[in-house]
Design an enzyme around this catalytic site. Structure first.
Site, mmCIF file in Angstrom:
data_model
loop_
_atom_site.group_PDB
_atom_site.id
_atom_site.type_symbol
_atom_site.label_atom_id
_atom_site.label_comp_id
_atom_site.label_asym_id
_atom_site.label_seq_id
_atom_site.Cartn_x
_atom_site.Cartn_y
_atom_site.Cartn_z
ATOM 1 N N ARG A 86 31.916 38.553 37.226
ATOM 2 C CA ARG A 86 33.114 38.609 37.778
ATOM 3 C C ARG A 86 33.976 37.892 36.549
ATOM 4 N NH1 ARG A 86 30.462 40.705 40.896
ATOM 5 N NH2 ARG A 86 30.511 40.576 43.055
ATOM 6 N N TYR A 138 36.381 44.004 41.212
ATOM 7 C CA TYR A 138 36.171 42.706 40.365
ATOM 8 C C TYR A 138 36.034 43.340 38.821
ATOM 9 C CZ TYR A 138 31.573 44.107 42.068
ATOM 10 O OH TYR A 138 30.644 44.931 42.565
ATOM 11 N N SER A 139 36.362 42.136 38.130
ATOM 12 C CA SER A 139 36.009 42.430 36.459
ATOM 13 C C SER A 139 34.647 42.408 35.861
ATOM 14 C CB SER A 139 36.829 41.404 35.897
ATOM 15 O OG SER A 139 38.341 41.542 36.569
ATOM 16 N N THR A 140 33.935 43.600 36.039
ATOM 17 C CA THR A 140 32.495 43.538 35.648
ATOM 18 C C THR A 140 32.168 43.700 34.159
ATOM 19 O OG1 THR A 140 32.739 45.897 35.596
ATOM 20 C CG2 THR A 140 32.047 44.834 37.747
ATOM 21 N N SER A 141 31.083 43.196 33.802
ATOM 22 C CA SER A 141 30.836 43.227 32.430
ATOM 23 C C SER A 141 30.717 44.833 31.880
ATOM 24 C CB SER A 141 29.464 42.732 31.907
ATOM 25 O OG SER A 141 28.354 43.216 32.836
ATOM 26 N N ARG A 142 30.430 45.769 32.634
ATOM 27 C CA ARG A 142 30.539 47.198 32.084
ATOM 28 C C ARG A 142 32.035 47.724 31.947
ATOM 29 N NH1 ARG A 142 28.580 46.990 37.416
ATOM 30 N NH2 ARG A 142 30.243 47.939 39.042
ATOM 31 N N GLU A 201 22.797 49.842 41.100
ATOM 32 C CA GLU A 201 22.542 49.138 41.744
ATOM 33 C C GLU A 201 21.419 49.531 42.689
ATOM 34 O OE1 GLU A 201 24.933 46.111 42.403
ATOM 35 O OE2 GLU A 201 23.106 45.319 43.087
#
Lengths: 313, 337
Positions: free
Chosen positions: A73, A166-170, A180
Site C-alpha cells: 500500500r 491501492y498503490s501496489t509494489s508492482r 494471488e
C-alpha cells in the site's frame, strides 16, 4: 476472422521482474523467488531479462506480513516523492528503493512488466489481478494464460476503482500483474499452491517470449470481476467483531451472492443475510490480513473487457 | 489399576455347543467432584477460535456449569492484541516445573512471567488448590479435525470426556493424542489443572476465524461442560473401550539445503492434509523443489499428525508420527462423601 488495422503496438517487453515476499509470510512467492535467485534457468526466456527480487526482506526474515506498514500500500505518489530518511517507516524507505531500481513509476525508464506473487487465506484459486481495464498488453497476457491452463480456471480481478484501488509494489512497472493464489495459511508452504503459481508464471513468460518474437495477438475478450464494495464484519460499539463469515459463504469466492443469502453468523449462532440490491460475486472472503483493514470480503461485478490486437513495435 | 478377568462359558443343552465369551471389566472408579473448571483461549494469540469462544462466553457471563464454577481466561492477552503466536517466547512451553519456579528478573520474557501468573491463578500445578479441570483451546493449520491432547491415557475423567465427545460429535473426526511425559516435564498450560487437556481444531489459518471450525470447538466445549455436570450430579458412566488414541513417537524434520540452510522441500501432495493416515515405509513424505521425492524410510507403519503446522517451521518440524491404540477405561462415578 477479418484482420483489423487497429493493432496496438508496444515496445518489446525486455525488462521483467518477479517480486516475492512483498508480504513476508506469503510463502509461495518467497520460496519461488529465492529458488530463482539461486538458479534462474526456469525463468529465462530469449530476449528477456527476468529479475527475481525479494521486495520486503525484513518481513521475510521475521515471517510477518510487514514490519512497520504494508509495503503493498506504500507506493503512493506522496511516499515516493517524500524526502528519503531513516525516520521513514521501513516499508516506505523500501518503496523508494524499489521505485529507483524498477521505476521510476510512470516514466519511460520503468520496467516493462512486474509480476507480484501473493498468497491468500481465501479460496481464490489462481487469481490474476489487473489494475487497468485499458491495458491491452495485460489483457492479452491474461487471455493467453487462461487458455493455457484451461480447463483449470484463472479468475481475473480488476481493481480499477476510484476508492478501492491501492498503490501496489508492482504499480512501478508499465504493466503490473498480481498473482494471488489460495487458499494457503500465512507462514505455510503448500506444495499444490506452490506448483500452481509456478505453472501460471511459466505461461506468462511464454506469452512474453512470443510477443517479443513478433507474434501478433488478435482482438480478444476477457471475463473479469470488477471490485465493487468492501464489506466489513459486523462489530460492536468497541469495534470488536461480533460475527464470522457464514459457513455458506466461507470458501465460496467467485460464486454468486444473492440478496437474502446468508453472509455472517454471530458467535451465538444467528444468521445475518446479504441485503444488497442485486447479485454480487464476493472474493477475498475471510482473508487473515484484512481483519485489520475492516474487510470480511469484497464484492465484485462481472464484466467482459475487450482488448484490441497487439504486437511488438 | 486392578482388572478383573471373567470368562463366561455357556453350554447349550439343545445343541451341545459351548459358547465362550471373554469380558474384560475394570473395577469401577470413583473420583472427587469437579467443582472448579477453567477454559482458556488465546494461549497462542493468533489461534482465533479459542479467543472468540472465550470472549463469547464472557459476554454471556457464563460462570457456572451446573454446580461447578467456570473460569474463562484469555491466556496471552499481549499476543492476542497483536494477533501473533507469542511476543517473546511460546507461552505453551512455559509450564514445566523448572520454568514455573525460575526466578523473575528484568530479562525474564513476558510469557514466562505470564505463565507464573497463570500458575497462581489456575494452579499451583500439582497442588490441591489447582483447578479441577482445565481445558485449553487451540487451532492448527493441519487437517487434524477435532483432537484432544493430554499427557496420560489413565486420567479417567479425561478419557470419559473424550468418549462422550467422540460419540456425540459428528461434524468432524475426533481423536485423542497422548504425549508421554511426567508431570514435572509437562510444558503446556493444561498441565496446571488436576485434570487437564487441550482441544485442538483444524485446519484453520492462524489469524482467521472460520465459522465451521468455531462451531466444532464450541460443540466440544459444550459436551465437556455437559459431561462435567452429569458427572457432578452422580451419573454412572459405563466402562469400555475407546479407540483412535494416538501416542506420540517422534518428529520428522524438513530437509534443508546444505549450502543455504533453507528448507528445501514442501510436504508431498500425497501426505498434505492426510493427518492420521497410515504412513508406510516407501510412502512419499516430501517433494523437493528440485522435483525429487523423499520417501519415509522408517521400519514401522505410523500415523502422521500436525502435518504442515505453521508454528512448527521455526522448530523445523514437518510433522509428528504416532502409534495408534485402543484404551480400556473403567466405569466412573463421582465419589460420594
Amino acid at each position: 476472422m477479418t484482420s483489423s488495422t487497429n493493432v496496438s503496438c508496444f515496445h518489446e517487453a525486455r525488462r521483467v521482474a518477479i517480486f516475492g515476499g512483498t508480504h513476508g509470510n506469503e510463502m509461495s512467492g518467497v520460496t519461488l523467488v529465492n529458488l530463482w535467485i539461486q538458479n534462474g534457468k526456469e525463468i529465462q526466456r530469449k530476449g528477456v531479462e527476468t529479475k527475481p527480487f525479494i521486495t520486503n526482506p525484513r518481513a521475510v526474515e521475521k515471517c510477518t506480513r510487514y514490519v512497520d506498514t504494508d509495503l503493498n500500500r506504500a507506493f503512493t505518489t506522496e511516499n515516493l516523492s517524500a524526502p528519503s530518511g531513516d525516520d521513514l517507516p521501513y516499508e516506505v524507505q523500501r518503496a523508494q528503493q524499489i521505485n529507483e531500481i524498477f521505476g521510476p513509476k510512470g516514466s519511460p525508464e520503468a520496467y516493462d512488466v512486474i509480476f507480484d506473487l501473493h498468497n491468500t487465506t481465501s479460496n481464490m484459486g489462481c487469481t490474476l489481478i489487473l489494475e487497468s481495464s485499458k491495458d491491452y498488453f495485460n489483457l492479452q497476457m491474461m487471455h493467453y494464460i487462461k487458455n493455457a491452463i484451461a480447463p483449470d480456471s484463472c479468475p481475473v480481478l480488476l481493481t480499477e476503482h476510484p476508492l478501492l484501488k491501492y498503490s501496489t509494489s508492482r504499480s512501478v512497472a508499465k504493466h503490473p500483474i498480481g498473482l494471488e493464489v489460495g487458499p494457503q495459511p500465512q507462514g505455510v508452504l503448500r506444495s499444490n499452491i506452490f506448483e500452481s503459481m509456478r505453472v501460471v508464471l511459466k505461461h506468462a513468460l511464454d506469452f512474453i517470449e512470443l510477443f517479443n518474437k513478433g507474434l501478433e495477438f488478435p482482438p480478444c475478450t476477457v471475463d473479469v470481476f470488477r471490485v465493487s464494495e468492501k464489506m466489513d464484519y459486523p462489530r460492536d460499539t468497541n469495534g470488536n467483531i461480533i460475527a464470522m463469515v457464514h459457513p455458506n459463504l466461507q470458501d465460496c469466492d467467485w460464486e454468486p451472492l444473492n440478496p437474502g443469502d446468508p453472509m455472517f453468523q454471530t458467535f451465538d449462532g444467528t444468521t445475518i443475510r446479504y441485503e444488497g440490491a442485486g447479485t454480487v460475486y464476493p472474493t477475498f472472503i475471510n482473508e487473515a490480513a484484512y481483519y485489520e483493514k475492516q474487510q470480511a470480503f469484497v464484492t465484485t461485478r462481472r464484466e467482459t473487457l475487450a482488448a484490441g490486437a497487439i504486437k511488438k513495435t | 489399576m486392578k482388572q478383573t478377568h471373567r470368562i463366561t462359558i455357556q453350554a447349550s443343552a439343545k445343541d451341545n455347543r459351548k459358547h465362550t465369551s471373554k469380558i474384560w471389566q475394570m473395577e469401577p472408579v470413583s473420583l472427587p467432584a469437579l467443582s472448579r473448571v477453567a477454559l482458556c483461549g488465546g494461549t497462542h494469540g493468533n489461534e482465533m477460535s479459542g479467543v472468540y469462544l472465550v470472549r463469547e462466553l464472557q459476554r454471556q457471563k457464563l460462570e457456572k456449569a451446573g454446580s461447578a464454577t467456570l473460569t474463562t481466561v484469555i491466556s496471552n492477552p499481549r499476543a492476542v492484541q497483536v494477533c501473533k503466536r507469542y511476543t517473546d517466547t511460546d507461552l505453551n512451553r512455559c509450564f514445566t516445573d523448572a520454568i514455573l519456579s525460575s526466578p523473575v528478573t528484568d530479562a525474564t520474557p513476558y510469557e514466562v512471567r505470564r505463565a507464573q501468573e497463570l500458575n497462581t491463578l489456575l494452579g499451583p500445578k500439582g497442588n490441591v488448590g489447582a483447578m479441577d479441570l482445565l481445558c485449553d483451546l487451540h487451532n492448527t493449520t493441519a487437517n487434524m479435525g477435532l483432537s484432544l491432547i493430554s499427557y496420560s491415557v489413565q486420567d479417567w475423567v479425561i478419557m470419559h470426556i473424550y468418549r462422550q465427545i467422540q460419540r456425540k460429535i459428528t461434524s468432524a473426526p475426533v481423536r485423542f493424542i497422548v504425549l508421554d511425559l511426567p508431570l514435572a516435564d509437562a510444558y503446556s498450560q493444561d498441565s496446571l489443572g488436576k485434570h487437564g487437556f487441550s482441544i485442538e481444531v483444524g485446519p484453520q489459518p492462524h489469524g482467521v476465524v472460520r465459522a465451521d471450525i468455531f462451531n466444532i470447538m464450541k460443540e466440544a466445549v459444550d459436551q465437556t461442560l455437559d459431561w462435567v455436570q452429569c458427572f457432578n450430579s452422580g451419573c454412572a458412566f459405563e466402562g469400555g473401550e475407546v479407540d483412535n488414541v494416538y501416542t506420540f513417537v517422534k518428529s520428522v524434520y524438513y530437509p534443508r539445503d546444505p549450502e543455504t540452510n533453507q528448507i528445501a522441500a514442501a510436504i508431498h501432495p500425497q501426505l498434505q492434509d492426510r493427518d492420521f493416515c497410515l504412513l508406510h515405509p516407501g510412502d512419499p513424505m516430501f517433494l523437493m523443489f528440485s522435483g525429487e521425492i523423499l520417501k519415509y524410510e522408517g521400519e514401522e507403519v505410523l500415523h502422521p499428525f500436525f502435518v504442515n503446522e505453521c508454528a512448527y517451521y521455526e522448530k523445523s518440524i514437518a510433522f509428528h508420527l504416532a502409534r495408534k491404540m485402543t484404551v480400556t477405561i473403567p466405569p466412573l462415578q463421582v465419589k460420594r462423601d
